[in-house]
Design an enzyme around this catalytic site. Structure first.
Site, short mmCIF file in Angstrom:
data_model
loop_
_atom_site.label_atom_id
_atom_site.label_comp_id
_atom_site.label_asym_id
_atom_site.label_seq_id
_atom_site.Cartn_x
_atom_site.Cartn_y
_atom_site.Cartn_z
N LYS A 8 0.85 -1.21 0.00
CA LYS A 8 0.00 0.00 0.00
C LYS A 8 0.89 1.26 0.00
O LYS A 8 1.92 1.26 -0.65
CB LYS A 8 -0.97 -0.03 1.19
N SER A 201 -6.23 -9.40 6.80
CA SER A 201 -5.67 -9.71 8.12
C SER A 201 -4.88 -11.01 8.20
O SER A 201 -4.85 -11.66 9.24
CB SER A 201 -6.77 -9.70 9.19
#
Ligand code: PGA
Length: 246
Positions: A8, A201
């Site tokens: 990201k 996650s």
């Protein structure tokens, strides 16, 4: 088995250099494909630093046009030019924060593949859809609307929006049910078998239980891929899993 690391908007030049130093003495396996998606400005840099390693590089998005007056956008051709082999398309952060809709995502994926990039097309339901029992239906719609006709050498990443960055993951049953569903739909639309990655996650603690789920062909890891130690621990868990199950 595919291990993808989505950095990201994290890690600067100095941190990337540190990260890659930690990879140099690691024993990589030829049973695993791995790709890192760094910030777009560093694809070239990371590509050069990992030249001697079996690691592919990917872009975090690309535009549906190849060039032109699109300030702030990135061309699939430029990604290719800076060493990228893959590109993420339709990540939920792009859908939510940048208003990318299914039609646009489909064109971005189509252009990327026409530029010889391999696409990881992300789909995922929100918490309300999951709680109301509409997750399967929602993913079917996304696939119907987003899958381009030329979906070659590419993957689907199932990333429930409510699981990204939250520490919450679906049950093993829910992941298996969704991955099987995705494979069936893609087969119905394109008449081909594809690999499906799980994302949301994934970390050092839960990787073992995720990769042993039927129809999970790999993982797309965000937060837990930012430290070389954790990234390599996740990679090693995948190698161990393959050695046990073979
Ligand atoms: P996370 O992100 O692993 O930090 O939940 C995954 C992703 O957004 O691709």
């Amino acid at each position: 088995m595919f291990i993808a690391a989505n950095w990201k908007m994290n890690l600067d030049k100095k941190s990337i250099l540190e990260f890659t130093k930690s990879l140099q003495n690691f024993k990589f396996s030829n049973q695993i494909n791995t790709c890192i998606f760094p910030p777009m400005t560093y694809t070239d840099y990371l590509y050069n630093l990992t030249n001697n390693l079996p690691i592919s590089i990917g872009g975090q998005n690309c535009h549906f046009e190849s060039f032109g007056a699109f300030t702030g956008e990135v061309s699939a051709n430029f990604l290719k030019d800076t060493g990228c082999e893959y590109v993420l398309i339709g990540h939920s952060e792009r859908r939510t924060l940048n208003n990318e809709n299914n039609a646009e995502i489909k064109s971005r994926a189509e252009t990327a593949i026409n530029s010889s990039l391999k696409v990881i097309l992300c789909v995922g339901e929100n918490l309300t859809d999951r709680e109301e029992g509409k997750a399967l239906e929602q993913i079917e719609k996304q696939l119907n609307d987003c899958l381009p006709y030329n979906f070659n050498n590419s993957f689907i990443a199932y990333e429930p929006i409510w699981s990204i960055g939250t520490g919450k993951i679906p049950s093993a049953f829910e992941i298996q049910e969704m991955h099987t569903h995705i494979k069936k739909i893609v087969y119905r639309i394109l008449n081909k078998n594809i690999n499906v990655l799980y994302g949301g996650s994934v970390n050092v603690e839960n990787i073992n239980s995720i990769i042993e789920i039927n129809n999970v062909d790999g993982v797309l890891v965000g937060g837990a891929s930012l430290k070389a130690k954790d990234f390599l621990a996740i990679y090693s868990a995948a190698v161990k899993h393959l050695n046990i199950s073979s």
